[in-house]
Motif scaffolding. Structure first.
Motif, short mmCIF file in Angstrom:
data_model
loop_
_atom_site.label_atom_id
_atom_site.label_comp_id
_atom_site.label_asym_id
_atom_site.label_seq_id
_atom_site.Cartn_x
_atom_site.Cartn_y
_atom_site.Cartn_z
N HIS A 206 0.42 -1.56 0.40
CA HIS A 206 -0.03 -0.20 0.31
C HIS A 206 1.01 1.44 -0.12
N GLU A 207 -0.06 2.15 -0.63
CA GLU A 207 1.60 3.45 -0.90
C GLU A 207 1.85 4.35 -0.02
N ARG A 208 1.16 4.37 1.72
CA ARG A 208 0.67 4.05 3.18
C ARG A 208 1.23 3.10 4.03
N GLY A 209 1.51 1.74 3.55
CA GLY A 209 2.08 1.06 4.16
C GLY A 209 3.93 0.60 4.39
N ASP A 210 3.82 1.83 4.91
CA ASP A 210 5.55 2.20 5.16
C ASP A 210 5.90 1.13 6.91
N ALA A 211 6.58 0.93 6.85
CA ALA A 211 7.09 -0.31 8.20
C ALA A 211 7.41 0.68 9.08
N THR A 212 6.58 1.72 9.99
CA THR A 212 6.43 2.79 10.78
C THR A 212 5.75 1.97 11.83
N VAL A 213 6.01 2.12 13.28
CA VAL A 213 5.39 2.17 14.37
C VAL A 213 4.11 2.60 14.02
N THR A 214 3.69 3.31 14.35
CA THR A 214 2.07 3.38 13.69
C THR A 214 1.27 3.18 12.82
N ASN A 215 2.24 2.03 12.10
CA ASN A 215 0.91 1.25 10.70
C ASN A 215 1.43 0.65 11.38
N GLY A 216 1.66 -0.27 12.49
CA GLY A 216 2.07 -1.32 13.43
C GLY A 216 1.23 -2.25 14.28
N MET A 217 0.91 -3.32 14.71
CA MET A 217 0.42 -3.19 15.90
C MET A 217 1.10 -4.87 16.40
#
Length: 292
Positions: A206-217
């Motif tokens: 996804h275009e905003r699917g970067d590997a940042t903490v706020t995009n993970g759980m």
């Protein structure tokens, strides 16, 4: 055979990997200081310096890179770092890191996450020394022979991408997410790191699917699989929802207590607001769940 041998470094790297696996990808200062080989303590991190040169070794064994430290280390490409000299002269500390390069000895690269917590990369090699810039060049051993990424052949480029994803990006994402969630599943509080994953909210394509903490759980493997397959969803208000078809099913205790009982509960979120799940991403992902 002297104490500083390939066997020692192999044992040190295996020890670091075991510790990191048990913690979800990170290692503590206490663990780094507790390593022993042949009955001798060999600290794998320096007390005050970034470059670690134990007296019992011929050359540097590890380096630390800290975003809040006094030196401006930087990643120049995937799996390659510019590492700053300590001080403005060659100095004893820098000489021992140069010695690792001359002897072809791999080292451990420690990326500081929080005070006393590090993401470790083993089998890192010193591939260059630029005294005029007060910089060393460090690289993951797997890509150290490939040279400039701009000169890669298609096969080399594909190899580099696979290696860097497996040894750099995925471990870093998992380590940072599990650290933010204090090594527990956001859904069920399960705390065994070996069975915890870092689940993307929006997938990495996804275009905003970067590997940042706020995009993970942080999720246990059961809830991660359920989330990926839209059996489980999370609203922008951090509420857990279970697929209506799954709620209506009757099965054993795993379904009843592991999934159905979670419906309507709140997920656990990191204490630091800056690390909590991005609500816009959650809303977009929940819309996909609702559409199934």
């Amino acid at each position: 055979m002297g104490l500083d041998s390939p066997a020692l470094r192999t044992a040190a790297f295996a020890y670091v990997r075991r510790c990191a696996d048990a913690r979800g990808g990170t290692i503590t200062r206490a663990e780094l200081e507790a390593f022993t080989f042949a009955g001798v303590q060999v600290k794998l991190i320096a007390q005050m310096q970034g470059i670690n040169n134990p007296k019992v070794l011929d050359a540097c064994i590890s380096v630390v890179s800290s975003p809040t430290g006094p030196y401006e280390d930087e990643a120049v490409s995937d799996g390659v770092w510019d590492y700053a000299y300590e001080g403005k002269t060659p100095g004893r500390t820098n000489i021992r890191l140069r010695r690792a390069m001359e002897l072809g000895l791999p080292i451990i690269f420690l990326e500081k996450v929080r005070d006393g917590i590090y993401i470790p990369y083993t089998d890192v090699v010193v591939v260059g020394d630029r005294p005029q810039d007060l910089r060393f060049e460090l690289a993951l051993g797997d890509v150290s022979q490939l040279g400039n990424p701009a000169d890669d052949t298609p096969v080399e480029r594909a190899y580099r991408e696979v290696v860097v994803e497996q040894r750099l990006h995925q471990p870093k994402f998992r380590a940072r997410v599990l650290t933010a969630y204090e090594t527990q599943c956001t859904v069920c509080h399960f705390r065994h790191a070996e069975l915890l994953d870092a689940a993307h909210i929006l997938g990495d394509r996804h275009e905003r699917g970067d590997a940042t903490v706020t995009n993970g759980m942080a999720m246990c493997k059961i809830h991660h699989a359920a989330y990926d397959r839209n059996f489980l969803g999370v609203t922008a208000d951090y509420e857990i929802r279970i697929n209506s078809d799954l709620l209506a099913e009757k099965d054993g205790p795993m379904l009843r207590y592991g999934l159905q009982a979670m419906h309507g509960q709140q997920i656990i979120v990191p204490r630091r607001k800056a690390e909590q799940p991005d609500k816009d991403r959650l809303a977009e992902r929940f819309a996909q769940f609702s559409a199934t």
